[in-house]
Design an enzyme around this catalytic site. Sequence first.
Site, PDB file in Angstrom:
ATOM      1  CB  CYS A 110      34.029  34.420  14.104  1.00 38.31           C
ATOM      2  SG  CYS A 110      35.222  33.207  14.748  1.00 38.31           S
ATOM      3  CB  CYS A 113      39.145  33.693  17.119  1.00 32.69           C
ATOM      4  SG  CYS A 113      39.136  32.743  15.764  1.00 32.69           S
ATOM      5  CB  SER A 114      38.390  37.646  14.328  1.00 27.95           C
ATOM      6  OG  SER A 114      39.516  37.381  14.339  1.00 27.95           O
ATOM      7  CB  CYS A 115      36.638  32.946  11.208  1.00 28.99           C
ATOM      8  SG  CYS A 115      37.812  31.734  12.249  1.00 28.99           S
TER       9      CYS A 115
END
Lengths: 206, 103
Positions: A110, A113-115
Amino acid sequence: MPHDHHDHDHPHSLLPSDPALRVKALETLLVRKGLVDPAALDAIIDTYETRIGPQNGARVVARAWADASFRARLLGDATAVISEMGYYGRQGEHIVAVENTDSTHNIVVCTLCSCYPWPLLGIPPAWYKSDAYRARVVREPRQVLAEFGLVLPEGQTVRVWDSTAEIRYLVLPQRPAGTDDLTEEALAALVTRDSMIGTGLARAPE
Amino acid sequence: MKEPVFLEPWHAQVFALTVHLSDTGVVSWPDWAATLGAVLAEHGLDRQLDGGEDYFLAWVAALERLLAARGLAGAADLDDLKSAWTEAYLHTPHGQPVRLAGG
């Protein structure tokens, strides 16, 4: 350990860190406004600490290995198939399964961000959230994979999938050789978290 | 390979707050992801973020920013509450539950 030797002569409680105090302030304000129920917070933490994790994704992968029609349905509409297995919820609303083959290796990142597919894999590891991984895996995936100890054959194409707040990906790793007579449960034990992100392969049987 | 899910209790707490606010519709997940992404980009301008503590620091800043933009949590209110919690910790004997004065 930076554990304080002061502990014993401190008459008062240990002061939490600055961010911890900011989080307490946020929580207090939101509880007072009636926007947050503290019991719901505890339930969410318990769920993510104990019930949600890569073991869920591993069961999906093992079933796909063991059952060709399940595998076809998973690749066609992963979200539906996975929620039938009871894995749904936040960050699981739209999941796409991508299959590794002899010709293609898939890897997930991702860059925003951090999906990450939480219902299947839990909370992402720190490296998945690091700038180094997020920036480099798109530019030089083979180099990054090599740092994970994964050197792919020259002829195998690497596809990088960039997750978003709307779509998250699950890598369906290749089934290891010599596993024809294993049960689904035994197969699941071979499926690592990293193999479902694409930074690793499924383990070979003992 | 068994790593703790959350390294610090406040990581878990701010994570749960955000998920809860999204579950109840106070914030939408795409708005949240966009805000977190923006804060991560700002924090990463002058250094490499390692995805650990610095990631959750960005998470806290992003939640503060999103709630401030929604008019749900003003900086002054948060500062007051942070001071109140600090006082409470400093004045609660070690081992006793820490509570805010006036609850």
